[in-house]
Design an enzyme around this catalytic site. Sequence first.
Site, mmCIF file in Angstrom:
data_model
loop_
_atom_site.group_PDB
_atom_site.id
_atom_site.type_symbol
_atom_site.label_atom_id
_atom_site.label_comp_id
_atom_site.label_asym_id
_atom_site.label_seq_id
_atom_site.Cartn_x
_atom_site.Cartn_y
_atom_site.Cartn_z
ATOM 1 N N HIS A 174 0.841 -1.295 -0.016
ATOM 2 C CA HIS A 174 0.273 0.080 -0.102
ATOM 3 C C HIS A 174 0.701 1.437 0.079
ATOM 4 C CE1 HIS A 174 -3.587 -2.589 1.817
ATOM 5 N NE2 HIS A 174 -3.487 -2.197 0.457
ATOM 6 N N GLU A 177 1.624 3.668 3.110
ATOM 7 C CA GLU A 177 2.084 3.217 4.345
ATOM 8 C C GLU A 177 3.533 3.222 4.373
ATOM 9 O OE1 GLU A 177 -0.238 -0.470 4.478
ATOM 10 O OE2 GLU A 177 -2.074 0.510 4.198
ATOM 11 N N ARG A 230 -3.366 4.995 -2.216
ATOM 12 C CA ARG A 230 -3.045 3.532 -1.642
ATOM 13 C C ARG A 230 -2.651 2.397 -2.757
ATOM 14 N NH1 ARG A 230 -5.677 -0.075 2.235
ATOM 15 N NH2 ARG A 230 -6.778 -1.769 1.253
ATOM 16 N N HIS A 301 2.149 -3.606 6.894
ATOM 17 C CA HIS A 301 1.209 -2.516 6.645
ATOM 18 C C HIS A 301 1.116 -1.452 7.835
ATOM 19 C CE1 HIS A 301 -1.214 -4.278 3.477
ATOM 20 N NE2 HIS A 301 -0.258 -5.334 3.508
ATOM 21 N N GLU A 377 0.098 -5.090 10.894
ATOM 22 C CA GLU A 377 -0.334 -3.496 10.848
ATOM 23 C C GLU A 377 0.395 -2.625 11.831
ATOM 24 O OE1 GLU A 377 -2.432 -1.939 8.773
ATOM 25 O OE2 GLU A 377 -3.483 -3.784 8.059
HETATM 26 O O1 0X9 Z 1 -7.263 -3.707 4.173
HETATM 27 C C1 0X9 Z 1 -5.799 -4.306 4.212
HETATM 28 O O2 0X9 Z 1 -5.436 -4.731 2.870
HETATM 29 C C2 0X9 Z 1 -4.972 -4.446 5.107
HETATM 30 N N1 0X9 Z 1 -5.206 -3.277 6.190
HETATM 31 S S1 0X9 Z 1 -4.714 -1.580 5.564
HETATM 32 O O3 0X9 Z 1 -5.115 -0.544 6.560
HETATM 33 N N2 0X9 Z 1 -3.098 -1.481 5.840
HETATM 34 O O4 0X9 Z 1 -5.039 -1.405 4.062
HETATM 35 C C3 0X9 Z 1 -5.469 -5.678 6.349
HETATM 36 C C4 0X9 Z 1 -5.560 -6.930 5.342
HETATM 37 C C5 0X9 Z 1 -5.921 -7.969 6.190
HETATM 38 N N3 0X9 Z 1 -6.684 -8.806 5.776
HETATM 39 C C6 0X9 Z 1 -5.796 -9.983 5.126
HETATM 40 N N4 0X9 Z 1 -4.708 -10.116 5.188
HETATM 41 N N5 0X9 Z 1 -6.695 -10.979 4.508
HETATM 42 ZN ZN ZN Z 2 -1.873 -1.603 4.283
#
Ligand code: 0X9
Ligand code: ZN
Length: 423
Positions: A174, A177, A230, A301, A377
């Site tokens: 992303h 980030e 993003r 992330h 995260e």
């Molecule tokens: O939404 C996402 O891709 C991730 N959060 S972010 O705020 N960095 O965009 C979390 C993804 C978690 N879910 C899976 N890994 N399936």
């Molecule tokens: Zn992310």
Amino acid sequence: MKNLLWVLASLAVLLAIGCAEKVRYDNFKVFKIKTKNVEQRKWLEQLASDSENFNLWHSGKEEVHIMVNPQKLINLQNYTRSYSLPMEVMVSNVQSLIDGEQSTRSTDDDSSFGWTRYYPLSAIEAFLDDIHAKYPSVTSAIDIGTSYEGRKIRGIKISYKEGNPGIFIESNIHAREWITSATATWLINELLTSTDEKVRNLAENHDWYIVPVLNVDGFAYTHTTDRMWRKTRQPVNFSSCIGADPNRNYDSHWMENNGASANPCSETYAGTSPFSEPEIKALADYVASIKDRLNIMLAFHSYSQVLLSPYGWTADLPSNFDDLMAVAKAYADAVESLPYGTVYTYGTSSGAMYFASGATNDWAYSEQDILLSFTIEFRDTGRYGFILPPIQILPHCEETMAGLLAFVEKADELGYLNVKYTF
Ligand code: 0X9
Ligand code: ZN
Ligand code: ZN
């Protein structure tokens, strides 16, 4: 006279280019809104597909963080009032956060590298070149492929000896980030230079494959044009919106269970097909080619301070759920025990956050049999969000190392670091 007109005309053009250069977020605010159910969350996500005026920063189980153009604030307030959703200001002026983030720039320029500010892609590439020149016997360049806009996607392998278990780190998928690539480059440097006995063991008895910036086009775009970008930068046919969410683009239960959007203007747009984004195809092909050497897959992330295990596409629990939670707990406990006291939580992606299909960790786990696959995260939980002040980079990196040491130690204890391949 003619000359003067010409000068004025070119000045006007230059000014126009100058103004069009960067997207500004003057008086844009981020609100923290408590939601009661999926419908309310979905509605806010719907609102956010008006990407000129809204942008979703976070959409978790209990609250949504949404950035709003001050001129559209009323639209948001009408909704939250009618459903009496508690709403508080998280960031009062996004532009001043962005300006503050750059303010340490004067202290050192783009050519030197460190971890007291954020750097553009060119500086990260120069850092990698420098590392290869300094440590030629234990590092190798892994160029995993080329982005949509033609940039090289670079990675580094660090290996002190043959036959080590492998750890893969995907970072900055992303674009906005930034703390992820700052951490990945710090980790590379630390693995090569630390004299701490525990870190030396971590470095020398594991093979590291690290891609500090996977979404190179998006990352470059966050530096040149839009700090809050993003997605990837590949245009979508018949849409004015650009890019897909690369973390919805992996070929694993793609688009299932509403874990991604079919709307090209959404921040979680899955792309036209699995692996439609060249960056994701490149990473997947590379990982698949070495999967027998990989015991751990981590995707960096921000933000939320949470470790997320499979699955994101279903609420079902993976078969080694208990082990996944044990290594995540080890990481979280180690981080919390540092003087900063930073708290990480953990759970499955779908359980602890939201449904997300086609993400890295699910693909690595289900399609490549990498049984310890996580999304991590990083800091923070919403004070600064994606615009984490540079002063926090080093403390955050220190935490990440403590977490990784504990994670890997627990993984070893549970038998996950046995080498899977034979020579
Ligand atoms: O939404 C996402 O891709 C991730 N959060 S972010 O705020 N960095 O965009 C979390 C993804 C978690 N879910 C899976 N890994 N399936
Ligand atoms: Zn992310
Ligand atoms: Zn499926």
